[in-house]
Write a protein that holds these residues in place. Structure first.
Motif, mmCIF file in Angstrom:
data_model
loop_
_atom_site.group_PDB
_atom_site.id
_atom_site.type_symbol
_atom_site.label_atom_id
_atom_site.label_comp_id
_atom_site.label_asym_id
_atom_site.label_seq_id
_atom_site.Cartn_x
_atom_site.Cartn_y
_atom_site.Cartn_z
ATOM 1 N N GLY A 167 38.044 57.470 -25.948
ATOM 2 C CA GLY A 167 39.497 56.894 -25.728
ATOM 3 C C GLY A 167 40.068 56.136 -24.626
ATOM 4 N N CYS A 168 39.167 56.454 -23.110
ATOM 5 C CA CYS A 168 39.349 55.543 -22.132
ATOM 6 C C CYS A 168 38.910 54.510 -22.331
ATOM 7 C CB CYS A 168 38.807 56.775 -21.010
ATOM 8 S SG CYS A 168 39.022 55.832 -19.406
ATOM 9 N N GLY A 169 37.041 54.474 -22.227
ATOM 10 C CA GLY A 169 36.520 53.414 -22.999
ATOM 11 C C GLY A 169 35.512 52.665 -21.093
ATOM 12 N N ASN A 170 34.640 52.952 -21.294
ATOM 13 C CA ASN A 170 33.994 52.227 -20.198
ATOM 14 C C ASN A 170 33.661 50.854 -19.685
ATOM 15 O OD1 ASN A 170 31.783 52.612 -20.635
ATOM 16 N ND2 ASN A 170 31.711 54.487 -20.088
ATOM 17 N N TYR A 171 33.399 50.215 -18.620
ATOM 18 C CA TYR A 171 32.401 48.902 -18.830
ATOM 19 C C TYR A 171 31.537 48.395 -19.699
ATOM 20 C CZ TYR A 171 31.255 44.061 -17.027
ATOM 21 O OH TYR A 171 31.233 42.444 -16.765
#
Length: 900
Positions: A86-90
C-alpha cells in the motif's frame, strides 16, 4: 497537490464577503476544487513526490507497526487488493526502470498511471464533500456549487438489490467477500495459523485476528454486535480474563480488543495482549484461557439472551450520553470524519451527524453469528518475541512451538518471521478444555451517571453571563442579538479564582458557564524536590506510578467505561493527578484514587513477603519500565537528535542510560530495586516537604471545590511540611558556548571540519535496522528573561516564517528527506532558540548540516528583503494562532492548567 509552495491568500483574515462566506474559505475551496477539476501533474512535481514517498517508506522500515501490517497483508489472498503493497516506494512506483540505472531518473510511466487513476477515480460519483463554516447552509451551498460545480460527475454507482429480510432463512452478512470478483481476503488457507515475528524494539505480544464481516454490512450496522462482544472480551473487572491474567497471575501487562481492520468487504476483529517475561513462557496457557473466555461468552449468549441485551443497552446508554454531551472538536478532523460517514450512511443521510453514536436494538441472531467467527479455525495468531531465535525459549512451548518452521523475511519491510498451521489436536484442545472456574462475566455497570444538571443554573453565587455555544443569553433563537450594537463574539475568557487555603496549597476554581456540559476536570500537582534527586529516585517514583495504576485498574474500570477517568503521572517536579469526566461521581473517584495512593505505600513498605501479589506487580513494573526505557533508544533519529540536544542544554538532566543502569547491569545486580525502598522514596516525594497546586474547573461549584481541597489536604499535606518557594523544583537552561569558548573547553576542531556550529554531538543509531540520518540544528537566542515579551514574540514570528521557508527549500526543492521542520525551541529552564530538523534516508549528517547552514544564510537574506506588508501579514497569522479560542471545555482546562 502541484501547488507545493504553501503560499497564502492575500486576504488571510476572516473578512466576510457579501454572501456571508469568508474570503479565506472561498479561496481555499477554489484551490482545493482545482485538483479534482484540472490538476497539472507537473512532471517535476511527480518526480519530487515519488522521492518523498520513497523517503516516507524508508522512514518506516524500522517501525514494528508498519512491518507487522505489511506481514498481515502479505498473509492474505494475493487475488484480493488488501494484499497489495500500500505505501509504495520509488522502485515500485516507477516500475523498476531506474534499478541499476546511474543516469537520468525516469518516472517509469508513473505520471501516466497517476493521470489514468485520477480519470477513473476522482469523479463526483466517488466523492463526498463536507464544508464546515460559520455562514448559513444556503450560503455555503452556493460557494460549493461555484467552486466544485465543474467536477466531472462520473458514472453512477451500481446498486445491488437489497436482500429480503422476510424469510426466516435469510442469509446474514451478504456484503462479505462480494466486492472483488468474490475474492476472499482471508480464505481458510490463510487462517488457522501461528506466526512468530522478531520485532525491532523489545516487545512480547500476542495478537489474535478473527476474520469477520465488514462493519457496514446491513445486518451489522444497526445493532453493531462487535461493540458488546469487544466490551466483554476486553473487560477488566474481577473475574474477567484480563483480571485473571494480569492481576492474579501477572502474565500480561495489558489486554485490548476491538476491530483491527475494517474494509468494504471484510473486517478483522482483534484481541491484543502485551506479555510479561513470565507470560511469554506461558503463552500456551494464555491462548487456552482466551478460548475458554470466548466459550464462556458464547454459552452465556445462548443461555441468557436477556443478560446480553442488558450489556448492549448499557453501552447504548453510554453512547447516547456521550453524544448528547459531546463537545466541539477540531473543525478539520470533524469535517474529515463527516465526509467518511457520508459514504457509510449513503442510504440513510439522516444518520451522518450522529454517526455510530446511536445504536439499534440488540439482535441475538446477529450477535451469535458474529461471535461464531471467534474460533481457532478462523484466526491468525501473531506472536512478537524479541528472543524468538534463542533455543532456550522453545522448551516452554508445546502448542505454539515453531522450532521446525523455517525463518522467512517479508519482502518490503524485512520483518523476520516463521509460521505454521494450528494442529487439529491443539484446535480440539482449545475448543473442549474445561472453562476455568475463576472466569465470570462482569456485573452491570453501576457508575453510569444519571444526574446531568448544571451547577451554573442553580448556583446563587454565579453572576457570570451564561454563554451557550459561543452565544450569550441576550441572543434569540436564530442567533440574532437583541442589541444591534453589542459584540456577538464570545466574551473574553474569565480566569479561575484562587480560593484561599492553608499553607502548602493553592486551589483554583472556575464554574463553567460557556460550554455548559455536565463535566468537571480536577488537576492536582504535588511538587517535591525529592523525585528528580537522582536517577534512582526518579526510577523508584516511576515504578510506584506503574504499580498504582496496575493496582487501581480493576476497581475503577467501570468508572472509566462510564466516562470518568483518572491519571497519576510522575514528573521531574513531582506527581500529577488528573480526574475528569461526568460530574456526578467525580469527587468520589478522586477520593478513591488518593486514598489508595496512601494505603498502597503502607502495604509496599511491609514487603513482598506479606503482600506477594503486590511484589509480583512491582517486579512486573520493573520489567515494563526497563523495556520502555530501552526502547526509547530506538526512537527515530530526529527524535534522538532532539533528545541529545536537550541533554546538552538542560542542567542536571539524567540520560536514559542512567535509568537503564538502575534496572539492568552491574549497578542493578549490586543494589537491586526493592519494593520497600520504593515505598520509602515515594513517601518522601508525596508526604515529605511538598506543596500542592490544584484546579477545579467545569460543572463544579465552589463548595464542591473546597471539598476537593480538603481531600488533598487530608491525604497529602497534613503529614508533611510545607515546601518553601526556594526549595521548589527548579530547572535551568545551559548556554551553548561560542566557537571560541568551545575550543577553550574541548580543544581545537577537527582540521577537516568546515562546520560553523560551536558544539557538535554525534551518535550512531542504536538499531541495526535504522536506515535514516538526522540533524537537529539548534541556534540559541537567549533566555526568556533576556528576550522579554518582545524578543519572544519576534522569535515566534521568525519560527512561523522559517517553517515554510525551510520546508520549501530543504524538502520540496532539495529533496533532503520526508521530515523537515523549523520551529522555535523552548528548553526547560527558560532557554529559547530556533531548531532546524531534517531526517533523511539518502543524505549523510555532515551534508545535512551543510545544507541547513546554507538555508540559514538564504533565509537571513529572505528576511532582510521581505516587504513590511508581508511581515505584517505573517505577524497577523501568529497573532491569530495565539488568540485562537478554545473550542471545548477540555482544551480550555488544558490551557488554564498550563498557565497555572
Amino acid at each position: 497537490d502541484d501547488n507545493d509552495d504553501n503560499d497564502e491568500s492575500e486576504n488571510d483574515d476572516d473578512t466576510e464577503e457579501e454572501d456571508g462566506v469568508s474570503t479565506a474559505l472561498t479561496g481555499a475551496l477554489d484551490r482545493f476544487a482545482q485538483f479534482f477539476i484540472s490538476p497539472l501533474f507537473n512532471p517535476d512535481m511527480v518526480q519530487r513526490e515519488l522521492k518523498a514517498i520513497d523517503s516516507e517508506y524508508k522512514n518506516a522500515l524500522s517501525s514494528d507497526m508498519w512491518r507487522t501490517y505489511m506481514l498481515l497483508k502479505s498473509s492474505s489472498n494475493p487475488k484480493h487488493p488488501f494484499s497489495k503493497f500500500g505505501c509504495g516506494n520509488y522502485d515500485t512506483l516507477t516500475n523498476f526502470v531506474n534499478v541499476g540505472n546511474s543516469g537520468k531518473e525516469e518516472d517509469g510511466g508513473a505520471r501516466n498511471d497517476l493521470i489514468q487513476f485520477w480519470q477513473e477515480k476522482y469523479t463526483g460519483s466517488n466523492m463526498k464533500l463536507c464544508v464546515y463554516g460559520k455562514a448559513s447552509l444556503d450560503e455555503l451551498q452556493k460557494v460549493v456549487e461555484q467552486t466544485f460545480g465543474d467536477v466531472r460527475p462520473g458514472l453512477p454507482k451500481s446498486t445491488s438489490p437489497t436482500p429480503s429480510s422476510s424469510s426466516s432463512n435469510k442469509q446474514l452478512f451478504t456484503t462479505e467477500s462480494t466486492k472483488y470478483n468474490n475474492a476472499v481476503a482471508f480464505p481458510p488457507s490463510s487462517l488457522s495459523k501461528i506466526q512468530e515475528v522478531i520485532p525491532v524494539a523489545e516487545q512480547r505480544t500476542i495478537k489474535i485476528l478473527f476474520a469477520t464481516p465488514p462493519l457496514d454490512d446491513e445486518d451489522i450496522v444497526d445493532s453493531r454486535p462487535y461493540r458488546v462482544l469487544s466490551h466483554l472480551l476486553g473487560h477488566e473487572s474481577v473475574g474477567s480474563l484480563h483480571y485473571l491474567l494480569c492481576e492474579e497471575e501477572g502474565l500480561i501487562n495489558d489486554l485490548t480488543t476491538g476491530v483491527g481492520v475494517d474494509t468494504s468487504d471484510f473486517s478483522l476483529s482483534s484481541i491484543d495482549l502485551s506479555l510479561t517475561p513470565k507470560g511469554l513462557q506461558k503463552r500456551d496457557y494464555i491462548l487456552s484461557l482466551i478460548f475458554q473466555w470466548i466459550r464462556l461468552i458464547k454459552t452465556s449468549l445462548s443461555s441468557s439472551s436477556d443478560l446480553m441485551a442488558q450489556y448492549h443497552d448499557e453501552l447504548c446508554r453510554i453512547s447516547e450520553m456521550n453524544f448528547m454531551y459531546r463537545e466541539n472538536s477540531d473543525p478539520t478532523e470533524y469535517a474529515s470524519s463527516v465526509a467518511e460517514l457520508m459514504h457509510q450512511f449513503e442510504k440513510d443521510p439522516s444518520r451522518v451527524l450522529c454517526g455510530n453514536a446511536l445504536t439499534g436494538d440488540y439482535n441475538g441472531e446477529v450477535a451469535k453469528a458474529f461471535l461464531d467467527r471467534f474460533v481457532p479455525q478462523n484466526c491468525l495468531i501473531t506472536i512478537h518475541n524479541s528472543d524468538a531465535e534463542k533455543e532456550s525459549q522453545e522448551k516452554y512451548y508445546v502448542d505454539t512451538n515453531l522450532k521446525d518452521a523455517a525463518w522467512q523475511t517479508e519482502k518490503y519491510y524485512g520483518a523476520k518471521y516463521r509460521e505454521m498451521g494450528i494442529s487439529q489436536e491443539v484446535i480440539k484442545k482449545w475448543q473442549n478444555e474445561p472453562i476455568d472456574p475463576r472466569l465470570k462475566l462482569p456485573e452491570l455497570n453501576q457508575f453510569i451517571p444519571t444526574d446531568f444538571s448544571l451547577r451554573c443554573d442553580d448556583d446563587d453565587d454565579n453572576n457570570d453571563e451564561v454563554v451557550v455555544n459561543g452565544k450569550n443569553d441576550k441572543e434569540d433563537a436564530n442567533g440574532s442579538s437583541k442589541n444591534e450594537d453589542e459584540d456577538e463574539s464570545v466574551p473574553p475568557f474569565t480566569p479561575p479564582k484562587l480560593i484561599q487555603r492553608p499553607s502548602g496549597l493553592r486551589l483554583w476554581h472556575k464554574l463553567d458557564t460557556t460550554f455548559r456540559v455536565p463535566k468537571t476536570h480536577i488537576r492536582v500537582h504535588i511538587a517535591s524536590p525529592s523525585v528528580y534527586r537522582s536517577p534512582r529516585s526518579m526510577t523508584l517514583n516511576r515504578l510506584y506510578q506503574k504499580v498504582l495504576n496496575d493496582d487501581l485498574n480493576s476497581f475503577v474500570y467501570d468508572a472509566g467505561v462510564a466516562g470518568c477517568n483518572y491519571r497519576v503521572t510522575c514528573t521531574p517536579t513531582g506527581f500529577r493527578i488528573s480526574v475528569s469526566g461526568y460530574s456526578e461521581k467525580l469527587t468520589d473517584l478522586l477520593d478513591v484514587v488518593t486514598s489508595r495512593m496512601q494505603s498502597l505505600l503502607q502495604e509496599m513498605k511491609e514487603g513482598p513477603g506479606v503482600h506477594p501479589a503486590l511484589g509480583q506487580k512491582f517486579n512486573k513494573a520493573i520489567d515494563n519500565l526497563l523495556r520502555e526505557t530501552k526502547n526509547f533508544r530506538m526512537d527515530s533519529p530526529y527524535e534522538t537528535a532532539a533528545y541529545n540536544g536537550r541533554m546538552l542544554m538542560e542542567e542536571n538532566a539524567w540520560h536514559v542510560d542512567t535509568y537503564v543502569a538502575e534496572m539492568e547491569g552491574e549497578i542493578a545486580e549490586k543494589n537491586p530495586l526493592r519494593m520497600e525502598e520504593c515505598a520509602m522514596a515515594v513517601e518522601e516525594s508525596l508526604f515529605g516537604r511538598v506543596k500542592a497546586e490544584a484546579l477545579c474547573m467545569g460543572n463544579i461549584n465552589e463548595a464542591s471545590a473546597q471539598k476537593v481541597g480538603e481531600v488533598i489536604e487530608n491525604h497529602f499535606l497534613k503529614q508533611g511540611v510545607p515546601l518553601s518557594d526556594d526549595e521548589a523544583p527548579k530547572f535551568r537552561s545551559l548556554k551553548i558556548p561560542t566557537k571560541e569558548e568551545a575550543i577553550q573547553i574541548f580543544g581545537p576542531d577537527d582540521a577537516e571540519s568546515t562546520s560553523k556550529a560551536s558544539v557538535i554531538v554525534e551518535e550512531v543509531a542504536y538499531s541495526e535496522n535504522e536506515e535514516n540520518n538526522a540533524i537537529d540544528f539548534c541556534l540559541q537566542a537567549g533566555c526568556e528573561h533576556e528576550l522579554g515579551y518582545e524578543g519572544i514574540a519576534i522569535l515566534e514570528l521568525i519560527g512561523h516564517i522559517a517553517y515554510t521557508s525551510a520546508y520549501q527549500k530543504l524538502r520540496t526543492e532539495e529533496q533532503l528527506g520526508y521530515i523537515v521542520s523549523a520551529f522555535p525551541r523552548k528548553i526547560m529552564g527558560g532557554g529559547q532558540g530556533l531548531s532546524v530538523v531534517v531526517q533523511s534516508s539518502s543524505t549523510l549528517p555532515a551534508t545535512l548540516e551543510e545544507r541547513c547552514e546554507a538555508w540559514l544564510e538564504s533565509f537571513h537574506k529572505e528576511l532582510i528583503e521581505m516587504p513590511e506588508d508581508q511581515i505584517a501579514m505573517e505577524a497577523a497569522g501568529v497573532v491569530a494562532q495565539l488568540l485562537e479560542r478554545d473550542t471545548n471545555l477540555s482544551d480550555q482546562v488544558s490551557s488554564t492548567w498550563g498557565e497555572i
